[in-house]
Design an enzyme around this catalytic site. Structure first.
Site, PDB file in Angstrom:
ATOM      1  N   ASN A  96       0.797  -1.230   0.000  1.00  0.00           N
ATOM      2  CA  ASN A  96       0.000   0.000   0.000  1.00  0.00           C
ATOM      3  C   ASN A  96       0.827   1.277   0.000  1.00  0.00           C
ATOM      4  O   ASN A  96       0.631   2.173   0.810  1.00  0.00           O
ATOM      5  CB  ASN A  96      -0.946   0.009   1.222  1.00  0.00           C
ATOM      6  CG  ASN A  96      -0.200  -0.111   2.539  1.00  0.00           C
ATOM      7  OD1 ASN A  96       0.831  -0.763   2.613  1.00  0.00           O
ATOM      8  ND2 ASN A  96      -0.712   0.505   3.581  1.00  0.00           N
ATOM      9  N   ASP A 306       0.642  -5.527  12.534  1.00  0.00           N
ATOM     10  CA  ASP A 306      -0.115  -4.754  11.542  1.00  0.00           C
ATOM     11  C   ASP A 306       0.330  -3.288  11.572  1.00  0.00           C
ATOM     12  O   ASP A 306      -0.488  -2.367  11.569  1.00  0.00           O
ATOM     13  CB  ASP A 306      -1.625  -4.883  11.758  1.00  0.00           C
ATOM     14  CG  ASP A 306      -2.424  -4.515  10.506  1.00  0.00           C
ATOM     15  OD1 ASP A 306      -1.859  -4.615   9.399  1.00  0.00           O
ATOM     16  OD2 ASP A 306      -3.602  -4.112  10.631  1.00  0.00           O
TER      17      ASP A 306
END
Length: 416
Positions: A96, A306
């Site tokens: 991303n 994460d």
């Protein structure tokens, strides 16, 4: 480079030295000798640290860094140094960035940027072009360039047929597909877990069903196609049940849980603090306890930080408008020790390597030295001074954590 690590307690269930306190002699990146009181006849650098424990190097299966395109959030160089000082000798990099890592040249760019660091970077290639969910990327080309898996970060694939084709296609080269689970139509404009807290605060809710419905669909597809599917960062009790049942059927499915979902709940949202706005959202205490139970019975295969750095301009704003994400590398180990045993924590910080096809290095004589160094004792408050990342959007600020990470030895380099 010659190093002797002195009086280190080994936490490695695959090693015959498990739970033993030993000296470890490392020569040119390999473990040459393990034993008691190794003599320093070769003028080696000696490492002696308080209550030192060592394990196989930790692996984080979901890390976002920003570069290319979002270097103001994090660079690859600083991100890898943060990972090393947080105890991680390997990370899987999410695609991303800007541009999205969706082709061979982008994979080559990030792997080249990561050369020479103690922490190894393993890129995840986007499953669809631009992570837009429309056209599949050149998966085989990216695999050949070094991609370890394929998925669109925190984006669920609405097109079931596209996921079906991807699962069929990657079987030709034993590829791994990642499928983040959140039905975008059921989520709607939701920003927090649907429940008592969101109702009290007047925030639009995201029901557990948004995740569970998508997981059920994806497991049906996997049963039809075969192949390997990884479901990242599950967050609900029902999700654990669905995956447990799928594993019992013999499906090749793995999953992860994020540290913040194992430690925190939506009760943190009372002050509309956007540091707690994550995807999937923080859930309830029963969900948190179900995730911990899923860790203990191995339904959940691995734990991830994460880690997702967000710049202050996109975090310090109204809750509805702020971007999702928290950094997590620096706090991962200390936070996990508050809810799990040391051995289970280490197990879940190393087991993901198998899923992602990354070689594990057991702590035995003759193996490559890939080691995390830490002290599991002591308590402290996680503060801004504890943050090494460029972005400071940590959900664990002000939280009491346990233990201390010293660093890693990997790739012939010591980072403390």
């Amino acid at each position: 480079m010659k190093i002797i690590i002195r009086e280190a307690k080994v936490i490695d269930s695959e090693s015959s030295y498990h739970n033993k306190t030993v000296d470890i002699l490392i020569v040119d990146g390999n473990i040459k000798k393990i034993g008691a009181s190794i003599s320093n006849s070769e003028n080696a650098t000696e490492i002696k640290l308080d209550n030192l424990h060592v394990s196989q190097g930790w692996f984080d299966s979901s890390v976002s860094l920003g570069e290319p395109g979002f270097e103001d959030r994090e660079t690859i160089a600083n991100g890898l140094n943060v990972a090393a000082r947080s105890g991680f000798s390997a990370i899987a990099l999410q695609p991303n960035s800007y541009p999205i890592i969706d082709n061979q040249s982008q994979i080559n760019f990030v792997t080249t940027k990561a050369n020479g660091f103690a922490t190894q970077l393993f890129p995840i290639g986007a499953l669809t072009k631009g992570s837009e969910g429309k056209d599949m990327t050149e998966l085989f080309d990216m695999k050949n360039a070094g991609a370890v898996a394929f998925g669109d970060y925190n984006k669920s694939l609405d097109n079931a047929n596209l996921l079906k084709i991807a699962l069929q296609y990657v079987q030709d080269f034993d590829g791994l597909v990642l499928a983040f689970a959140e039905d975008s139509n059921i989520k709607g404009n939701g920003v927090a877990n649907e429940g008592i807290v969101s109702t009290q605060l007047g925030l639009k809710g995201i029901p557990n069903l948004a995740e569970e419905l998508q997981i059920a669909r994806n497991l049906f597809l996997l049963e039809y196609t075969g192949g390997k599917l990884h479901i990242p960062t599950i967050s609900t009790a029902k999700s654990v049940q669905l995956i447990k049942a799928a594993k019992a059927k013999g499906l090749k499915v793995t999953c992860s849980a994020a540290v913040h979902h194992l430690v925190l709940t939506d009760s943190k949202l009372g002050d509309f603090d956007t540091r707690y706005k994550v995807s999937p959202p923080l859930r309830t205490e029963p969900d948190r306890k179900a995730l911990l139970a899923g860790i203990l019975d191995n339904t959940i295969d691995m734990i991830t930080s994460d880690h997702n750095p967000i710049d202050i301009e996109h975090k310090k704003m109204e809750f509805d408008l702020a971007k999702n994400g928290t950094i997590g590398l620096e706090s991962a180990f200390g936070a996990l020790l508050t809810v799990l045993s040391l051995e289970k924590t280490i197990e879940k910080l190393t087991s993901g390597k198998t899923t992602f096809g990354i070689e594990k290095q057991t702590i035995i004589e003759g193996s490559k030295a890939n080691i995390s160094l830490f002290n599991p004792e002591g308590k402290s408050i996680f503060t801004k001074e504890s943050i090494l990342s460029k972005s400071k959007n940590s959900a664990f600020l002000g939280v009491e954590i346990k233990g201390k990470v010293y660093g890693i030895y990997n790739q012939g380099k010591l980072v403390l």
